[in-house]
Write a protein that holds these residues in place. Structure first.
Motif, PDB file in Angstrom:
ATOM      1  N   THR A   8       0.853  -1.177   0.000  1.00  0.00           N
ATOM      2  CA  THR A   8       0.000   0.000   0.000  1.00  0.00           C
ATOM      3  C   THR A   8       0.890   1.229   0.000  1.00  0.00           C
ATOM      4  O   THR A   8       2.046   1.166   0.453  1.00  0.00           O
ATOM      5  CB  THR A   8      -0.950   0.012   1.220  1.00  0.00           C
ATOM      6  OG1 THR A   8      -1.910   1.064   1.058  1.00  0.00           O
ATOM      7  CG2 THR A   8      -0.196   0.221   2.532  1.00  0.00           C
ATOM      8  N   ASP A   9       0.391   2.324  -0.530  1.00  0.00           N
ATOM      9  CA  ASP A   9       1.182   3.552  -0.549  1.00  0.00           C
ATOM     10  C   ASP A   9       0.987   4.315   0.753  1.00  0.00           C
ATOM     11  O   ASP A   9      -0.135   4.600   1.158  1.00  0.00           O
ATOM     12  CB  ASP A   9       0.763   4.438  -1.727  1.00  0.00           C
ATOM     13  CG  ASP A   9       1.608   5.704  -1.796  1.00  0.00           C
ATOM     14  OD1 ASP A   9       1.154   6.743  -1.254  1.00  0.00           O
ATOM     15  OD2 ASP A   9       2.713   5.662  -2.356  1.00  0.00           O
ATOM     16  N   VAL A  10       2.097   4.646   1.398  1.00  0.00           N
ATOM     17  CA  VAL A  10       2.065   5.439   2.628  1.00  0.00           C
ATOM     18  C   VAL A  10       3.108   6.552   2.505  1.00  0.00           C
ATOM     19  O   VAL A  10       4.302   6.279   2.437  1.00  0.00           O
ATOM     20  CB  VAL A  10       2.378   4.572   3.872  1.00  0.00           C
ATOM     21  CG1 VAL A  10       2.250   5.431   5.138  1.00  0.00           C
ATOM     22  CG2 VAL A  10       1.474   3.369   3.955  1.00  0.00           C
ATOM     23  N   LYS A  11       2.629   7.782   2.421  1.00  0.00           N
ATOM     24  CA  LYS A  11       3.536   8.937   2.324  1.00  0.00           C
ATOM     25  C   LYS A  11       4.546   8.789   1.187  1.00  0.00           C
ATOM     26  O   LYS A  11       5.714   9.163   1.311  1.00  0.00           O
ATOM     27  CB  LYS A  11       4.277   9.153   3.650  1.00  0.00           C
ATOM     28  CG  LYS A  11       3.385   9.605   4.802  1.00  0.00           C
ATOM     29  CD  LYS A  11       4.235  10.037   6.003  1.00  0.00           C
ATOM     30  CE  LYS A  11       3.388  10.769   7.012  1.00  0.00           C
ATOM     31  NZ  LYS A  11       4.193  11.360   8.103  1.00  0.00           N
ATOM     32  N   GLY A  12       4.106   8.209   0.077  1.00  0.00           N
ATOM     33  CA  GLY A  12       4.976   8.041  -1.075  1.00  0.00           C
ATOM     34  C   GLY A  12       5.856   6.812  -1.039  1.00  0.00           C
ATOM     35  O   GLY A  12       6.603   6.547  -1.988  1.00  0.00           O
ATOM     36  N   TYR A  13       5.781   6.022   0.028  1.00  0.00           N
ATOM     37  CA  TYR A  13       6.535   4.779   0.131  1.00  0.00           C
ATOM     38  C   TYR A  13       5.641   3.598  -0.231  1.00  0.00           C
ATOM     39  O   TYR A  13       4.535   3.458   0.321  1.00  0.00           O
ATOM     40  CB  TYR A  13       7.036   4.556   1.562  1.00  0.00           C
ATOM     41  CG  TYR A  13       8.140   5.465   2.017  1.00  0.00           C
ATOM     42  CD1 TYR A  13       9.480   5.150   1.802  1.00  0.00           C
ATOM     43  CD2 TYR A  13       7.842   6.654   2.693  1.00  0.00           C
ATOM     44  CE1 TYR A  13      10.494   5.982   2.246  1.00  0.00           C
ATOM     45  CE2 TYR A  13       8.857   7.488   3.135  1.00  0.00           C
ATOM     46  CZ  TYR A  13      10.175   7.152   2.908  1.00  0.00           C
ATOM     47  OH  TYR A  13      11.178   7.975   3.343  1.00  0.00           O
ATOM     48  N   ALA A  14       6.105   2.742  -1.128  1.00  0.00           N
ATOM     49  CA  ALA A  14       5.433   1.461  -1.352  1.00  0.00           C
ATOM     50  C   ALA A  14       5.717   0.608  -0.122  1.00  0.00           C
ATOM     51  O   ALA A  14       6.852   0.199   0.124  1.00  0.00           O
ATOM     52  CB  ALA A  14       5.965   0.788  -2.605  1.00  0.00           C
ATOM     53  N   ALA A  76       9.716   0.233   0.179  1.00  0.00           N
ATOM     54  CA  ALA A  76      10.570   1.162  -0.555  1.00  0.00           C
ATOM     55  C   ALA A  76      11.408   2.001   0.398  1.00  0.00           C
ATOM     56  O   ALA A  76      11.080   2.159   1.577  1.00  0.00           O
ATOM     57  CB  ALA A  76       9.708   2.057  -1.434  1.00  0.00           C
ATOM     58  N   GLY A  77      12.488   2.557  -0.142  1.00  0.00           N
ATOM     59  CA  GLY A  77      13.368   3.420   0.640  1.00  0.00           C
ATOM     60  C   GLY A  77      14.748   2.817   0.767  1.00  0.00           C
ATOM     61  O   GLY A  77      14.902   1.597   0.831  1.00  0.00           O
ATOM     62  N   ALA A  88       6.552   7.023  14.171  1.00  0.00           N
ATOM     63  CA  ALA A  88       5.201   6.998  14.738  1.00  0.00           C
ATOM     64  C   ALA A  88       4.212   7.675  13.795  1.00  0.00           C
ATOM     65  O   ALA A  88       3.091   7.176  13.589  1.00  0.00           O
ATOM     66  CB  ALA A  88       5.193   7.671  16.106  1.00  0.00           C
ATOM     67  N   ASP A  89       4.610   8.798  13.219  1.00  0.00           N
ATOM     68  CA  ASP A  89       3.742   9.470  12.251  1.00  0.00           C
ATOM     69  C   ASP A  89       3.492   8.578  11.035  1.00  0.00           C
ATOM     70  O   ASP A  89       2.387   8.546  10.482  1.00  0.00           O
ATOM     71  CB  ASP A  89       4.364  10.791  11.811  1.00  0.00           C
ATOM     72  CG  ASP A  89       4.395  11.838  12.911  1.00  0.00           C
ATOM     73  OD1 ASP A  89       3.658  11.686  13.907  1.00  0.00           O
ATOM     74  OD2 ASP A  89       5.175  12.813  12.781  1.00  0.00           O
ATOM     75  N   PHE A  90       4.522   7.842  10.633  1.00  0.00           N
ATOM     76  CA  PHE A  90       4.380   6.941   9.493  1.00  0.00           C
ATOM     77  C   PHE A  90       3.392   5.818   9.818  1.00  0.00           C
ATOM     78  O   PHE A  90       2.548   5.466   8.987  1.00  0.00           O
ATOM     79  CB  PHE A  90       5.736   6.344   9.104  1.00  0.00           C
ATOM     80  CG  PHE A  90       5.679   5.496   7.865  1.00  0.00           C
ATOM     81  CD1 PHE A  90       5.840   6.060   6.615  1.00  0.00           C
ATOM     82  CD2 PHE A  90       5.439   4.129   7.944  1.00  0.00           C
ATOM     83  CE1 PHE A  90       5.758   5.287   5.465  1.00  0.00           C
ATOM     84  CE2 PHE A  90       5.350   3.353   6.810  1.00  0.00           C
ATOM     85  CZ  PHE A  90       5.518   3.930   5.565  1.00  0.00           C
ATOM     86  N   VAL A  91       3.492   5.255  11.013  1.00  0.00           N
ATOM     87  CA  VAL A  91       2.580   4.179  11.395  1.00  0.00           C
ATOM     88  C   VAL A  91       1.137   4.689  11.433  1.00  0.00           C
ATOM     89  O   VAL A  91       0.208   3.997  11.003  1.00  0.00           O
ATOM     90  CB  VAL A  91       2.995   3.570  12.748  1.00  0.00           C
ATOM     91  CG1 VAL A  91       1.931   2.601  13.260  1.00  0.00           C
ATOM     92  CG2 VAL A  91       4.329   2.839  12.598  1.00  0.00           C
ATOM     93  N   ALA A  92       0.936   5.907  11.924  1.00  0.00           N
ATOM     94  CA  ALA A  92      -0.407   6.491  11.916  1.00  0.00           C
ATOM     95  C   ALA A  92      -0.915   6.631  10.482  1.00  0.00           C
ATOM     96  O   ALA A  92      -2.095   6.346  10.198  1.00  0.00           O
ATOM     97  CB  ALA A  92      -0.393   7.844  12.623  1.00  0.00           C
ATOM     98  N   ALA A  93      -0.043   7.045   9.567  1.00  0.00           N
ATOM     99  CA  ALA A  93      -0.429   7.164   8.161  1.00  0.00           C
ATOM    100  C   ALA A  93      -0.708   5.791   7.551  1.00  0.00           C
ATOM    101  O   ALA A  93      -1.589   5.646   6.691  1.00  0.00           O
ATOM    102  CB  ALA A  93       0.666   7.897   7.381  1.00  0.00           C
ATOM    103  N   PHE A  94       0.039   4.780   7.982  1.00  0.00           N
ATOM    104  CA  PHE A  94      -0.220   3.402   7.526  1.00  0.00           C
ATOM    105  C   PHE A  94      -1.621   2.962   7.946  1.00  0.00           C
ATOM    106  O   PHE A  94      -2.351   2.362   7.151  1.00  0.00           O
ATOM    107  CB  PHE A  94       0.840   2.473   8.103  1.00  0.00           C
ATOM    108  CG  PHE A  94       0.632   1.012   7.805  1.00  0.00           C
ATOM    109  CD1 PHE A  94       0.890   0.500   6.535  1.00  0.00           C
ATOM    110  CD2 PHE A  94       0.185   0.142   8.791  1.00  0.00           C
ATOM    111  CE1 PHE A  94       0.696  -0.851   6.258  1.00  0.00           C
ATOM    112  CE2 PHE A  94      -0.009  -1.206   8.519  1.00  0.00           C
ATOM    113  CZ  PHE A  94       0.247  -1.702   7.247  1.00  0.00           C
TER     114      PHE A  94
END
Length: 280
Positions: A8-14, A76-77, A88-94
């Motif tokens: 899934t796409d999260v903040k531009g990361y696959a 990705a990355g 933590a912000d990334f996990v919330a976006a996930f």
């Protein structure tokens, strides 16, 4: 229930993740309505596949999900995120990407710090916390950080050792250690280094007293890095939290003692269900 994988796409990361249930089309979010949603967040330099025993154990009754953080495993990355706050912000976006309002967050080591930060800054996304082999401030020596930096610069080979394991595991179940080494090589050493830098900067010792979520803290009796004393400290700071120390386990309890680890998680998750019934 079978274990499935998706991007899934999260903040531009696959972003690659594991879950239990039926497959869905690429743009269709899987069904996570079974039991409790339990999000597993891995440690520094690790990946979501390290949770395969837990996905299999909880998939029948619950909706377990384990992601590869950016730069880890198959996501990705080419480097890790800069801080635990960023993770933590990334996990919330996930969770947003999977249309999940809230979940039980289970974090291991660095993932535990990420989970605590979620409990502080994204509290509405957290139903409960399970903090595994973690600390509010990690004991990372300059020598260890420099050794990881040397690997990223080609000055030293990757280290494959038994440091994180119980002596009982080393003596009786070396296959588990080999499995850990195979997981280690799935993530670039540069990512492990940036993760350790992120861990070295975090200090949640005072702020975690503000967490107001049901919390279970798990630790291995033989863990020299994130010790039973760290677990007891966390449990003493978070109101109502309980600590459980698992014998003959080091830093890698999910692999070393999966039966005891999973049983503790199941009992805790059941207590959440029981509490919700009693509050009706």
């Amino acid at each position: 229930m079978p274990t499935q994988t998706k991007y899934t796409d999260v903040k531009g990361y696959a972003t690659y993740y594991y879950y239990s249930g039926a497959t869905t089309l690429p743009d269709v979010v899987p069904d996570f309505s079974r039991g409790r949603k339990i999000l597993f967040v891995h440690g520094a330099g690790s990946n979501g596949h390290t949770w395969h025993r837990q996905i299999e154990a909880f998939g029948g009754k619950h909706s377990p999900i384990a992601l590869d953080l950016p730069g880890h495993g198959r996501s990705a990355g080419v480097e890790g995120l800069r801080t635990v706050h960023d993770y933590a912000d990334f996990v919330a976006a996930f969770l947003d990407a999977l249309k999940i309002k809230s979940a039980v967050i289970l974090g291991h080591s660095m993932g535990g710090a990420i989970a605590m930060d979620l409990g502080l800054r994204h509290a509405a996304r957290v139903e409960a916390l399970i903090l595994s082999c973690t600390a509010p401030k990690f004991n990372l020596t300059p020598d260890r950080i420099e050794a990881l930096r040397a690997i990223t610069m080609g000055r030293a080979p990757q280290s494959f050792n038994t440091d994180g394991y119980s002596p009982k595991t080393v003596k009786e179940n070396f296959d588990v250690i080999r499995e850990g080494w195979m997981e280690q090589i799935k993530t670039d050493p540069r990512v492990r280094y940036t993760d350790i830098l992120a861990c070295s900067e975090v200090d949640l010792r005072e702020s975690i007293a503000k967490i107001d979520k049901p919390t279970l803290v798990l630790a291995g009796a033989d863990d020299k890095g994130t010790t039973p004393a760290d677990a007891e400290f966390i449990a003493g700071k978070i109101r109502g939290a309980a600590a459980k120390i698992i014998a003959d386990a080091g830093h890698l309890i999910p692999r070393e003692r999966p039966a005891e680890y999973n049983a503790a998680i199941e009992q805790f998750v059941f207590s959440l269900t029981d509490s919700s019934r009693n509050s009706r």
